[in-house]
Design an enzyme around this catalytic site. Sequence first.
Site, PDB file in Angstrom:
ATOM      1  N   HIS A 357       0.800  -1.235   0.000  1.00 18.31           N
ATOM      2  CA  HIS A 357       0.000   0.000   0.000  1.00 18.31           C
ATOM      3  C   HIS A 357       0.822   1.270   0.000  1.00 18.31           C
ATOM      4  CE1 HIS A 357      -4.003  -1.812   0.778  1.00 18.31           C
ATOM      5  NE2 HIS A 357      -3.289  -2.739   1.381  1.00 18.31           N
ATOM      6  N   LYS A 545      -8.287  14.298   4.105  1.00 19.88           N
ATOM      7  CA  LYS A 545      -7.493  13.070   4.171  1.00 19.88           C
ATOM      8  C   LYS A 545      -6.475  13.260   5.275  1.00 19.88           C
ATOM      9  CE  LYS A 545      -6.305  13.762  -0.249  1.00 19.88           C
ATOM     10  NZ  LYS A 545      -6.550  12.501  -0.913  1.00 19.88           N
ATOM     11  N   ARG A 546      -5.704  12.202   5.610  1.00 16.12           N
ATOM     12  CA  ARG A 546      -4.656  12.383   6.611  1.00 16.12           C
ATOM     13  C   ARG A 546      -3.712  13.513   6.165  1.00 16.12           C
ATOM     14  NH1 ARG A 546      -4.214   8.476  10.932  1.00 16.12           N
ATOM     15  NH2 ARG A 546      -2.255   9.523  11.391  1.00 16.12           N
ATOM     16  N   LYS A 551       1.016  14.537   0.613  1.00 15.75           N
ATOM     17  CA  LYS A 551      -0.349  14.796   0.135  1.00 15.75           C
ATOM     18  C   LYS A 551      -0.555  16.281  -0.198  1.00 15.75           C
ATOM     19  CE  LYS A 551      -2.367  10.926   2.759  1.00 15.75           C
ATOM     20  NZ  LYS A 551      -2.985  10.007   1.781  1.00 15.75           N
ATOM     21  N   THR A 653      -8.404   6.641  -2.149  1.00 16.27           N
ATOM     22  CA  THR A 653      -9.756   6.086  -2.291  1.00 16.27           C
ATOM     23  C   THR A 653     -10.786   7.193  -2.083  1.00 16.27           C
ATOM     24  OG1 THR A 653      -9.445   5.350  -0.012  1.00 16.27           O
ATOM     25  CG2 THR A 653      -9.334   3.668  -1.722  1.00 16.27           C
ATOM     26  N   LYS A 657     -14.596   8.251  -3.835  1.00 14.89           N
ATOM     27  CA  LYS A 657     -15.817   8.576  -3.083  1.00 14.89           C
ATOM     28  C   LYS A 657     -16.363   9.933  -3.520  1.00 14.89           C
ATOM     29  CE  LYS A 657     -13.767   5.904   0.604  1.00 14.89           C
ATOM     30  NZ  LYS A 657     -12.900   5.973   1.791  1.00 14.89           N
TER      31      LYS A 657
HETATM   32  C1  26V Z   1       1.901   2.102   7.803  1.00 16.43           C
HETATM   33  C2  26V Z   1       2.439   2.111   9.039  1.00 16.43           C
HETATM   34  C3  26V Z   1       3.891   2.190   9.160  1.00 16.43           C
HETATM   35  C4  26V Z   1       4.357   1.732  10.489  1.00 16.43           C
HETATM   36  C5  26V Z   1       3.579   2.340  11.605  1.00 16.43           C
HETATM   37  C6  26V Z   1       2.125   2.021  11.521  1.00 16.43           C
HETATM   38  C7  26V Z   1       1.598   2.056  10.145  1.00 16.43           C
HETATM   39  C8  26V Z   1       0.237   2.009   9.971  1.00 16.43           C
HETATM   40  C9  26V Z   1      -0.288   2.014   8.719  1.00 16.43           C
HETATM   41  C10 26V Z   1       0.537   2.063   7.637  1.00 16.43           C
HETATM   42  C11 26V Z   1      -0.089   2.011   6.323  1.00 16.43           C
HETATM   43  C12 26V Z   1       0.392   3.023   5.403  1.00 16.43           C
HETATM   44  C13 26V Z   1      -0.027   2.661   4.073  1.00 16.43           C
HETATM   45  C14 26V Z   1      -1.362   3.234   3.674  1.00 16.43           C
HETATM   46  O1  26V Z   1      -2.232   3.579   4.429  1.00 16.43           O
HETATM   47  N1  26V Z   1      -1.499   3.308   2.403  1.00 16.43           N
HETATM   48  C15 26V Z   1      -2.662   3.822   1.775  1.00 16.43           C
HETATM   49  O2  26V Z   1      -3.429   2.716   1.345  1.00 16.43           O
HETATM   50  C16 26V Z   1      -4.595   3.109   0.660  1.00 16.43           C
HETATM   51  C17 26V Z   1      -5.373   1.859   0.348  1.00 16.43           C
HETATM   52  O3  26V Z   1      -4.690   1.078  -0.546  1.00 16.43           O
HETATM   53  C18 26V Z   1      -4.229   3.889  -0.580  1.00 16.43           C
HETATM   54  O4  26V Z   1      -5.414   4.319  -1.198  1.00 16.43           O
HETATM   55  C19 26V Z   1      -3.383   5.095  -0.227  1.00 16.43           C
HETATM   56  O5  26V Z   1      -2.942   5.741  -1.382  1.00 16.43           O
HETATM   57  C20 26V Z   1      -2.196   4.649   0.591  1.00 16.43           C
HETATM   58  O6  26V Z   1      -1.469   5.765   1.070  1.00 16.43           O
END
Ligand code: 26V
Length: 815
Positions: A357, A545-546, A551, A653, A657
């Site tokens: 992701h 968004k975050r 971003k 995403t 929406k």
């Molecule tokens: C990463 C990490 C890194 C370590 C600490 C905790 C933590 C928690 C969550 C994440 C996930 C980061 C990746 C993420 O959210 N990606 C997003 O995924 C979406 C669904 O596929 C996508 O639409 C977004 O573009 C993407 O940033």
Amino acid sequence: MFSDKNSFKDAYLEKYAEIKGKSIEEGTLWDKYHTLVVLLKEEISLCRAFTNYTADQKQPAKQVYYFSMEFLIGKLLNNYLINIGIQTIVHEGLAELNIDLQELIAQESDAGLGNGGLGRLAACFLDSMAFLGVVGHGNGIRYKYGLFEQKIVNGHQTEIADHWLKNGYPWETRKPDKAIVVKFKGNIRVERVQGRLIFHHENYEPVLAVPYDIPIFSYENPFLINNLRLWSAEPLSSELDLALFNQGNFTQALSYKSEVEAISYILYPEDSNHAGRELRLKQEYFFVAAGLGAIVRSYKKRNGTLKDFSQGVAIHINDTHPALCIPELMRIFIDEEGMDWEESWNITVDAISYTNHTIMPEALEKWPVSLLKNLLPRIYMIIEEIDRRFKEKLLRRFFNCEELLRSTPVMREGQICMANLAIIGSHSINGVARLHTEILKQHVFKDFHRIFGYKFTNLTNGVNHRRFLLTANPALSELVTEAIGPGWKTNANELKKLHNYQEDASFLEQLGKVKYQNKQRLALMIQEKQGIYLDPHSLYDVHVKRIHAYKRQLLNVFKVMDLYNRLQRDPEAVQGSYSFIFGGKAAPGYHYAKSIIKLIHDLAQKINKDQRMKEKLRVVFLENFNVSLAERIYPAADLSEQISTASKEASGTGNMKFMMNGALTLGTLDGANVEIKEAVGDEHIFIFGLTAGEVIEYNRNRSYKSWDEYHTNPRLKKILEQLNSNYLLENAQEFRAIYDSLLLYNDEFYVLKDFESYMRTFEEASKIYLNQDMWLKSSLHNIAESGVFSSDRTIREYAHQVWRARCRRIEEKEE
Ligand code: 26V
């Protein structure tokens, strides 16, 4: 299920009397909400018992398990009432009892067990799996505290613990009889018995994983079998506490209890920075071991042997957070089932698939060997062996593989690379939009692509259109259904039929009215909360968004500053009227993102109190952006800001929406924006900025110099100087870090570089907005083409290409 409002009312009153034991008049809103959920849950499980029975008659379906650290569910009640098809009955039945359904809906806490895109995607997927009749279950953690609640105090984000369980959560059912013991730390004693090595895990710290199940109930779902299982960590037994207590060992007893409970205590609120904390690793192994333990147990009960495990079970890992599934499944096969390495490995790889992701290097998970070895000694041994065998094979297959050996091993420089483990140990790896998958293949995992080209696929994300259009935007849904019938709810491609209304003036007028009403509704809410009125006639330009540097909320802020600067000089410089709406959470330790929030807030204050801007510009920052707020915002948006630095946003995403609610996208060629552009055509989207290829090239040859932008663009120069002075705030230092990131550190995300093209494209969009007829046609065109971004499409692709699982609904439809 209830056939009319009277049968509902009778059942409701009976249930109320049974569980509350007092009169309705005496009951609180919570009592009434609670009763409704209990009643629905019981009805659902009755249907479930029936379908399990009928399903058993046929060949058992493949079970898909979606492992995810995050499920950003939001509220369920309204969505479920619509899915079951009893919203009207319940609404009217309750009204006759003087109960307002909306008030009950508001009682439910938002289950915020996720950070953003990744967690919400998991929730959308659960709906689509249930809808399509894929036998699919979620597996995650029942965090006691979800993502923090955001409060803005003097423009600063503060975080409040999200105690979403404080009143209880009636959708869940605790299943103590299905608990699993998870083992941490200790040591491994190896014994040789009849030529075989036996591994004994000794002196470990046991943790009891107790499951809580939430039923997943999709639209017109005749296959009611799906379940979200969330695990809670508990001390193994109260006797253990007591024994220690009785020996006078109070602190040890208490510390065991609190250490255990810490595991499912709170969701990590960072989504971009891998900090490498032991507790996070504990969380990861905890839900992996519990989930797999339960899966293997039930599979064995049904099938006796694990030989054909991967034909009956697909295990999907959502990012690398559950990648320990690979060594854990190996451990179960080898240590508990006595299988040999080769057979275990083949089954494991065949069962597991992985989605990436993000390409942001700082988010890629790496665990220090020392940490993993100490916390999970047996898992560590298995990872070592996976690594050893992988390298051995590589050496045999590739003549000159030094380069490959540098980037692909699981263990590198004292660290365990989870993405490498996930790729080696699964049969499928996918990106979440076409561009993202290409970047994975050509850059991030280039070497892996050489080795395992056949494992890589693209599966572009999708969103649950029944939540984000049907449920969130009832007015638009009604209009659409009147025009093209209800088929779009079960087949989002049918939205294409809306193209027939492209030249229908009265339809377009109604579409405009619906948007206006949705904007009015949002305006009222904002006015109540913040005392700021956003004129629904103005263009609602929305960026939610975050908050992240990549971003580029900052680019949007610069746009607003520039418009304001120009309007101050010449009130006629900008035509039209604009409401700029921002929202999103910053990770608590991400200071840069927090200053962006402060910057938006201070700019909003300055502009909103300038009387000359009253008819022209308004800026708001909406506090605590979560699923429920999102459902309010998308229907009211005109313009959707999707302006990440090209190559950085894996998919996005929110962009989808917004689109299905008729907003037009102002965006870069990043993530799924590329595919949105292809779907709608160039004239129905506003694209600007560097392409991913250009960004990658600039990064490689380092030829970009942000100072050049500063010197050559006087409008930009002015904004930067305002940022670096006390223009917005007494304390000029407040935004120094932002200023420095752009000039001293050469603007990593190309904000200055893309500014001019962004402004030009925004002005184009504003011009078209002044021509409402044109705008509404584009809006309709976007809705009509949004069907491909339904998660139903995505899940069909996963089922066929990755999980090799049946979609029972499609097969029936296709016959
Ligand atoms: C990463 C990490 C890194 C370590 C600490 C905790 C933590 C928690 C969550 C994440 C996930 C980061 C990746 C993420 O959210 N990606 C997003 O995924 C979406 C669904 O596929 C996508 O639409 C977004 O573009 C993407 O940033």
